[in-house]
Scaffold this active site. Structure first.
Site, PDB file in Angstrom:
ATOM      1  N   ARG A  12       0.802  -0.962   0.062  1.00  0.00           N
ATOM      2  CA  ARG A  12       0.615   0.388   0.203  1.00  0.00           C
ATOM      3  C   ARG A  12       0.988   1.250  -0.123  1.00  0.00           C
ATOM      4  O   ARG A  12       1.327   2.160  -0.451  1.00  0.00           O
ATOM      5  CB  ARG A  12      -0.170  -0.262   0.860  1.00  0.00           C
ATOM      6  CG  ARG A  12      -2.304   1.233   1.219  1.00  0.00           C
ATOM      7  CD  ARG A  12      -1.752   2.142   1.645  1.00  0.00           C
ATOM      8  NE  ARG A  12      -0.823   2.468   3.103  1.00  0.00           N
ATOM      9  CZ  ARG A  12      -0.206   4.028   3.549  1.00  0.00           C
ATOM     10  NH1 ARG A  12      -0.368   4.699   3.113  1.00  0.00           N
ATOM     11  NH2 ARG A  12       0.019   3.258   4.643  1.00  0.00           N
ATOM     12  N   ASP A  13       1.637   1.610   1.336  1.00  0.00           N
ATOM     13  CA  ASP A  13       2.381   2.998   1.737  1.00  0.00           C
ATOM     14  C   ASP A  13       3.858   2.905   0.324  1.00  0.00           C
ATOM     15  O   ASP A  13       3.584   3.624  -0.484  1.00  0.00           O
ATOM     16  CB  ASP A  13       2.800   2.775   2.223  1.00  0.00           C
ATOM     17  CG  ASP A  13       2.987   3.802   3.045  1.00  0.00           C
ATOM     18  OD1 ASP A  13       3.067   5.283   2.465  1.00  0.00           O
ATOM     19  OD2 ASP A  13       3.695   4.352   4.025  1.00  0.00           O
ATOM     20  N   HIS A 211       6.089   4.613  12.722  1.00  0.00           N
ATOM     21  CA  HIS A 211       5.594   4.427  11.433  1.00  0.00           C
ATOM     22  C   HIS A 211       6.489   5.608  10.481  1.00  0.00           C
ATOM     23  O   HIS A 211       6.565   6.806  10.511  1.00  0.00           O
ATOM     24  CB  HIS A 211       4.080   4.884  10.870  1.00  0.00           C
ATOM     25  CG  HIS A 211       3.907   4.448   9.309  1.00  0.00           C
ATOM     26  ND1 HIS A 211       3.685   3.553   8.617  1.00  0.00           N
ATOM     27  CD2 HIS A 211       4.926   5.662   8.039  1.00  0.00           C
ATOM     28  CE1 HIS A 211       2.982   3.857   6.822  1.00  0.00           C
ATOM     29  NE2 HIS A 211       3.798   4.964   6.831  1.00  0.00           N
ATOM     30  N   HIS A 213       9.573   7.065   8.061  1.00  0.00           N
ATOM     31  CA  HIS A 213      10.080   6.598   6.922  1.00  0.00           C
ATOM     32  C   HIS A 213      11.621   6.777   6.526  1.00  0.00           C
ATOM     33  O   HIS A 213      12.087   7.883   7.656  1.00  0.00           O
ATOM     34  CB  HIS A 213       9.430   7.996   5.601  1.00  0.00           C
ATOM     35  CG  HIS A 213       7.765   7.983   5.537  1.00  0.00           C
ATOM     36  ND1 HIS A 213       7.560   7.397   4.213  1.00  0.00           N
ATOM     37  CD2 HIS A 213       7.028   7.485   6.084  1.00  0.00           C
ATOM     38  CE1 HIS A 213       6.264   6.864   3.702  1.00  0.00           C
ATOM     39  NE2 HIS A 213       5.659   6.501   5.582  1.00  0.00           N
ATOM     40  N   CYS A 244       5.162   8.837  -0.188  1.00  0.00           N
ATOM     41  CA  CYS A 244       2.956   9.262  -0.356  1.00  0.00           C
ATOM     42  C   CYS A 244       3.231  10.685  -1.236  1.00  0.00           C
ATOM     43  O   CYS A 244       3.699  11.840  -1.150  1.00  0.00           O
ATOM     44  CB  CYS A 244       2.914  10.030   1.018  1.00  0.00           C
ATOM     45  SG  CYS A 244       1.485  10.438   1.285  1.00  0.00           S
ATOM     46  N   ASN A 253       9.190   4.175   2.997  1.00  0.00           N
ATOM     47  CA  ASN A 253       9.383   3.566   4.664  1.00  0.00           C
ATOM     48  C   ASN A 253      10.200   3.288   4.676  1.00  0.00           C
ATOM     49  O   ASN A 253      11.733   2.397   4.386  1.00  0.00           O
ATOM     50  CB  ASN A 253       8.449   2.501   5.264  1.00  0.00           C
ATOM     51  CG  ASN A 253       7.015   2.777   4.799  1.00  0.00           C
ATOM     52  OD1 ASN A 253       6.453   3.746   2.904  1.00  0.00           O
ATOM     53  ND2 ASN A 253       6.437   3.280   5.640  1.00  0.00           N
TER      54      ASN A 253
HETATM   55  P1  HMG Z   1     -12.566  14.565  -2.194  1.00  0.00           P
HETATM   56  O1  HMG Z   1     -12.869  14.977  -3.907  1.00  0.00           O
HETATM   57  O2  HMG Z   1     -13.145  15.090  -1.436  1.00  0.00           O
HETATM   58  O3  HMG Z   1     -14.270  14.074  -2.062  1.00  0.00           O
HETATM   59  O4  HMG Z   1     -11.618  13.379  -2.060  1.00  0.00           O
HETATM   60  P2  HMG Z   1     -15.860  14.262  -2.121  1.00  0.00           P
HETATM   61  O5  HMG Z   1     -16.275  13.572  -1.078  1.00  0.00           O
HETATM   62  O6  HMG Z   1     -15.746  15.457  -2.144  1.00  0.00           O
HETATM   63  O7  HMG Z   1     -16.193  13.800  -3.020  1.00  0.00           O
HETATM   64  C1  HMG Z   1     -15.679  13.957  -5.089  1.00  0.00           C
HETATM   65  C2  HMG Z   1     -15.921  12.186  -5.009  1.00  0.00           C
HETATM   66  O8  HMG Z   1     -15.263  10.949  -4.906  1.00  0.00           O
HETATM   67  C3  HMG Z   1     -17.138  11.763  -5.138  1.00  0.00           C
HETATM   68  O9  HMG Z   1     -17.749  11.098  -6.833  1.00  0.00           O
HETATM   69  C4  HMG Z   1     -17.172  10.668  -4.549  1.00  0.00           C
HETATM   70  O10 HMG Z   1     -18.229   9.782  -4.743  1.00  0.00           O
HETATM   71  C5  HMG Z   1     -16.103  10.578  -4.774  1.00  0.00           C
HETATM   72  P3  HMG Z   1     -18.729  12.363  -7.389  1.00  0.00           P
HETATM   73  O11 HMG Z   1     -19.452  12.109  -7.329  1.00  0.00           O
HETATM   74  O12 HMG Z   1     -17.712  13.393  -7.982  1.00  0.00           O
HETATM   75  O13 HMG Z   1     -18.673  11.382  -9.173  1.00  0.00           O
HETATM   76  N1  HMG Z   1     -15.533   9.416  -3.286  1.00  0.00           N
HETATM   77  C6  HMG Z   1     -14.856   8.480  -4.007  1.00  0.00           C
HETATM   78  N2  HMG Z   1     -14.187   7.857  -4.272  1.00  0.00           N
HETATM   79  C7  HMG Z   1     -14.354   6.546  -4.162  1.00  0.00           C
HETATM   80  N3  HMG Z   1     -12.879   5.843  -3.068  1.00  0.00           N
HETATM   81  C8  HMG Z   1     -13.564   7.114  -2.057  1.00  0.00           C
HETATM   82  C9  HMG Z   1     -14.421   8.312  -2.705  1.00  0.00           C
HETATM   83  N4  HMG Z   1     -14.542   9.345  -1.641  1.00  0.00           N
HETATM   84  C10 HMG Z   1     -15.096   9.974  -2.237  1.00  0.00           C
HETATM   85  N5  HMG Z   1     -12.922   6.777  -0.978  1.00  0.00           N
HETATM   86  C11 HMG Z   1     -11.017  11.700  -0.724  1.00  0.00           C
HETATM   87  C12 HMG Z   1     -11.940  12.829  -0.804  1.00  0.00           C
HETATM   88  C13 HMG Z   1     -10.616  11.891   0.469  1.00  0.00           C
HETATM   89  C14 HMG Z   1     -11.630  10.146  -1.238  1.00  0.00           C
HETATM   90  C15 HMG Z   1      -9.626  11.616  -1.359  1.00  0.00           C
HETATM   91  O14 HMG Z   1      -8.964  13.040  -1.081  1.00  0.00           O
HETATM   92  C16 HMG Z   1      -8.679  10.880  -1.303  1.00  0.00           C
HETATM   93  O15 HMG Z   1      -9.181   9.558  -2.177  1.00  0.00           O
HETATM   94  N6  HMG Z   1      -7.406  11.089  -1.166  1.00  0.00           N
HETATM   95  C17 HMG Z   1      -6.158  10.056  -0.818  1.00  0.00           C
HETATM   96  C18 HMG Z   1      -5.485   9.812   0.687  1.00  0.00           C
HETATM   97  C19 HMG Z   1      -4.325   9.117   0.047  1.00  0.00           C
HETATM   98  O16 HMG Z   1      -4.876   7.591  -0.187  1.00  0.00           O
HETATM   99  N7  HMG Z   1      -3.115   9.394   0.011  1.00  0.00           N
HETATM  100  C20 HMG Z   1      -1.913   8.816   0.535  1.00  0.00           C
HETATM  101  C21 HMG Z   1      -2.822   7.226   1.878  1.00  0.00           C
HETATM  102  S1  HMG Z   1      -2.105   8.087   3.248  1.00  0.00           S
HETATM  103  C22 HMG Z   1      -0.387   8.046   3.785  1.00  0.00           C
HETATM  104  O17 HMG Z   1       0.250   7.650   2.848  1.00  0.00           O
HETATM  105  C23 HMG Z   1       0.008   8.324   5.004  1.00  0.00           C
HETATM  106  C24 HMG Z   1       0.711   7.072   5.984  1.00  0.00           C
HETATM  107  O18 HMG Z   1       1.729   6.104   5.325  1.00  0.00           O
HETATM  108  C25 HMG Z   1       0.995   7.692   7.458  1.00  0.00           C
HETATM  109  C26 HMG Z   1       2.009   8.576   6.901  1.00  0.00           C
HETATM  110  O19 HMG Z   1       3.486   8.209   6.494  1.00  0.00           O
HETATM  111  O20 HMG Z   1       1.846   9.107   7.743  1.00  0.00           O
HETATM  112  C27 HMG Z   1      -0.815   6.360   6.396  1.00  0.00           C
HETATM  113 MG    MG Z   2       3.469   6.255   5.438  1.00  0.00          MG
END
Ligand code: HMG
Ligand code: MG
Length: 308
Positions: A12-13, A211, A213, A244, A253
């Site tokens: 995933r990450d 966690h 990196h 990320c 990571n």
């Molecule tokens: P948004 O655009 O603000 O969502 O995205 P919305 O609620 O305004 O909806 C817009 C459209 O998106 C709508 O569709 C929703 O249905 C759809 P439309 O009506 O326009 O056809 N929608 C979705 N579609 C699929 N899956 C969903 C979803 N939610 C709404 N879940 C959202 C908000 C959170 C979805 C977006 O910002 C997003 O997907 N972000 C991804 C973030 C991500 O994956 N980042 C990487 C992981 S975090 C990380 O790596 C850190 C970590 O490792 C720890 C660390 O290292 O610190 C964990």
């Molecule tokens: Mg991470």
């Protein structure tokens, strides 16, 4: 200390930040190899918007295939495959393939929260409340991530007091574990000890994961410091894949093989075979066509007996 829990986040990450997109079938292959290496907690995907993170498309297929292998007895049912879920919509999608465990993910800084999940920290907790309600109704275990606890690529320094409040909020939601993310790999052991001193005093060490990196090469040193505070849960990624997409400068990571090598050398049991991880790194390099930065992966194991 004798037992450590490693949460493998490579599929995933790691893969969310690689240009090379892995098909769901290739991700399942990778995860099967990680299971063979002895990993028991493997983050299998994310139910996020495909426009934001296209690499995680098909996470439903990945989970379905893994559950099938568990039903067929090819993978033990004790292996857990948590998936990231940002909101109720993501959880509804995930529920179609019956996850047993999900992870919600929030940030300790407004800048990162906005870029990563397109909302403020306060709004993210409103979303999490809905997710928790549905998760409880479906008897799912929920892990909570807090990103940028040691620094944010947009806002800079993150006050420790804020991190402590957010950990408390996460725990109040009902998550069983909070993973503290050094998203852009800025922490040094001094920062780790300053935060953990407070965290462990207030919440204990048991439900806290770290966690790291390895952006600036301090991840293993930070693990050592965390061990001093009784932390026993670490997230890492095979071959140091990852980063990320919403954190410029975030690199991979902490490599799982580096973590396992160090811990086993310290006589701390992990249940994971470094030799298998080294093979997985080679397999990944053939697909990604770039040198993957884990130290043990590059150097290999020393001659038998060297470590005694
Ligand atoms: P948004 O655009 O603000 O969502 O995205 P919305 O609620 O305004 O909806 C817009 C459209 O998106 C709508 O569709 C929703 O249905 C759809 P439309 O009506 O326009 O056809 N929608 C979705 N579609 C699929 N899956 C969903 C979803 N939610 C709404 N879940 C959202 C908000 C959170 C979805 C977006 O910002 C997003 O997907 N972000 C991804 C973030 C991500 O994956 N980042 C990487 C992981 S975090 C990380 O790596 C850190 C970590 O490792 C720890 C660390 O290292 O610190 C964990
Ligand atoms: Mg991470």
């Amino acid at each position: 200390m004798s037992k450590i829990k490693i949460v493998e986040v490579g599929p995933r990450d790691g893969l969310q930040n690689e240009k090379e997109q892995f098909s769901p079938a290739a991700r399942v292959q990778l995860i099967e190899k990680l299971v063979k290496a002895g990993l028991k907690n493997i983050e299998a995907g994310a139910f996020v918007h495909p426009k934001w993170v296209p690499q995680m498309q098909g996470s439903d297929k990945v989970l379905r295939a893994l559950h099938k292998r568990q039903d067929e007895g090819k993978i033990s049912k004790s292996v857990r495959f948590p998936v990231l879920v940002p909101n109720a919509r993501g959880l509804e999608d995930a529920l179609k393939v019956k996850p047993k465990e999900i992870s919600i993910f929030g940030a300790s800084s407004e800048g990162f929260s906005k870029r990563n999940i397109n909302c403020t920290i306060a709004e993210s907790f409103q979303r999490f409340e809905k997710v928790m309600e549905i998760a409880k109704a479906n008897k799912l275990k929920v892990r909570g991530y807090l990103s940028t606890v040691f620094g944010c690529p947009y806002d800079g320094r993150v006050p420790e007091k804020r991190v402590l409040k957010l950990i408390e909020k996460m725990l109040k939601l009902g998550v069983y574990e909070v993973s503290l993310g050094d998203t852009i790999g800025v922490a040094t052991p001094r920062q780790v000890s300053r935060l953990l001193e407070e965290v462990v005093t207030q919440f204990g060490a048991e439900g806290i994961a770290m966690h790291f990196h390895d952006t600036r090469g301090t991840a293993l040193a930070n693990v050592l410091e965390s061990l001093e505070y009784g932390i026993t849960i670490f997230d890492s990624s095979v071959a140091s894949l990852g980063g990320c997409p919403y954190a410029t400068g975030a690199s991979g990571n902490l490599a799982t093989e580096d973590l396992v090598y160090m811990l086993e050398g310290m006589r701390i049991k992990t249940g994971v075979k470094v030799e298998e991880l080294i093979k997985i790194r080679a397999w990944l390099e053939k697909r990604i066509l770039r040198r993957l930065p884990s130290h043990v992966g590059q150097a290999g194991l020393p001659l038998p007996g060297t470590l005694n």
